[in-house]
Design a protein around this motif. Structure first.
Motif, PDB file in Angstrom:
ATOM      1  N   ASP A  65      61.564  22.018  40.783  1.00  0.00           N
ATOM      2  CA  ASP A  65      60.561  23.010  40.424  1.00  0.00           C
ATOM      3  C   ASP A  65      60.233  22.985  38.941  1.00  0.00           C
ATOM      4  N   SER A  66      61.230  23.253  38.129  1.00  0.00           N
ATOM      5  CA  SER A  66      60.966  23.282  36.708  1.00  0.00           C
ATOM      6  C   SER A  66      62.162  22.727  35.954  1.00  0.00           C
ATOM      7  N   LEU A  93      62.584  20.866  29.671  1.00  0.00           N
ATOM      8  CA  LEU A  93      62.139  19.707  28.903  1.00  0.00           C
ATOM      9  C   LEU A  93      63.206  19.219  27.934  1.00  0.00           C
ATOM     10  N   GLU A 147      57.202  14.319  33.559  1.00  0.00           N
ATOM     11  CA  GLU A 147      57.292  15.764  33.808  1.00  0.00           C
ATOM     12  C   GLU A 147      56.129  16.507  33.143  1.00  0.00           C
ATOM     13  N   LEU A 148      55.781  16.106  31.930  1.00  0.00           N
ATOM     14  CA  LEU A 148      54.633  16.730  31.257  1.00  0.00           C
ATOM     15  C   LEU A 148      53.349  16.483  32.037  1.00  0.00           C
ATOM     16  N   ARG A 196      53.123  15.943  35.292  1.00  0.00           N
ATOM     17  CA  ARG A 196      53.191  16.742  36.519  1.00  0.00           C
ATOM     18  C   ARG A 196      52.797  18.189  36.233  1.00  0.00           C
ATOM     19  N   ARG A 197      53.319  18.736  35.151  1.00  0.00           N
ATOM     20  CA  ARG A 197      52.999  20.129  34.793  1.00  0.00           C
ATOM     21  C   ARG A 197      51.516  20.278  34.443  1.00  0.00           C
ATOM     22  N   ALA A 247      49.467  20.319  37.586  1.00  0.00           N
ATOM     23  CA  ALA A 247      49.631  21.595  38.295  1.00  0.00           C
ATOM     24  C   ALA A 247      48.761  22.679  37.656  1.00  0.00           C
ATOM     25  N   VAL A 248      48.757  22.721  36.333  1.00  0.00           N
ATOM     26  CA  VAL A 248      47.933  23.711  35.626  1.00  0.00           C
ATOM     27  C   VAL A 248      46.444  23.435  35.864  1.00  0.00           C
TER      28      VAL A 248
END
Length: 186
Positions: free
Chosen positions: A2-3, A6, A19-20, A22-23, A26-27
């Motif tokens: 999920d989260s 970092l 990961e950045l 992916r985030r 999502a945003v």
């Protein structure tokens, strides 16, 4: 997954970038959904004869200070203030208030020229003041137009309402393409 913190990825640059990304996706997806639900309309707010109006951002090319040098056009109606040389192009400057029959626009330090984005009809419209961009949700739009002091009801496309404020939308294309505007010769 999920989260992921970092900080835990600081020594693994590839996983940190993944990961950045992916985030960010999502945003972006969330913003896209919000935008579909409540689309935004952006216009340029201006003052004309003491009243507030909006014009669509797409209908405006730029906003200028009032040119210091205008060349009068012989035989033109008095609402045509003259021709200005704007970066090597001749631009007719029209007093919008005077064209609408609402008096002459005073040449104060706040007066501006709104250059209309129209393919065939170049024009700069002199207004009392330009107040910048205003953003509205499409749900705040109403097709009915209120009566105005500036006598421009037949050039209004509707109104945006927010709380007690009303922002009539002036359709610059209908102004420029009107028979009255085309009859510029005195």
């Amino acid at each position: 997954m999920d989260s992921i913190p970092l900080k835990s990825l600081r020594d693994r640059p590839y996983e940190l970038l993944a990961e950045l990304e992916r985030r960010g996706r999502a945003v972006s997806a969330q913003l896209g959904q919000d935008n579909v639900a409540g689309r935004e309309w952006v216009g340029v707010a201006l003052r004309l004869a003491g009243e507030l109006f909006l014009v669509a951002r797409e209908e405006t090319r730029e906003v200028l200070s009032v040119p210091t040098s205008l060349t009068r056009v012989p035989g033109a109606k008095n609402w045509i203030k003259g021709l200005a040389n704007v970066r090597g192009q001749l631009l007719p400057i029209v007093d919008l208030r005077q064209f609408l029959g609402s008096g002459v626009t005073p040449l104060t330090r706040n007066a501006r020229v709104v250059v209309v984005n129209h393919r065939e009809i170049p024009a700069g419209l002199l207004v009392d003041e330009v107040l910048g961009f205003r953003r509205f949700a499409e749900g705040e739009f109403s097709g009915d137009a209120p009566p105005t002091v500036a006598r421009c009801e037949h050039y209004l496309a509707g109104t945006f309402r927010r709380g007690d404020e009303q922002w009539p939308v002036l359709n610059l294309r209908s102004v420029l393409e009107s028979p009255s505007f085309a009859a510029a010769a005195a």
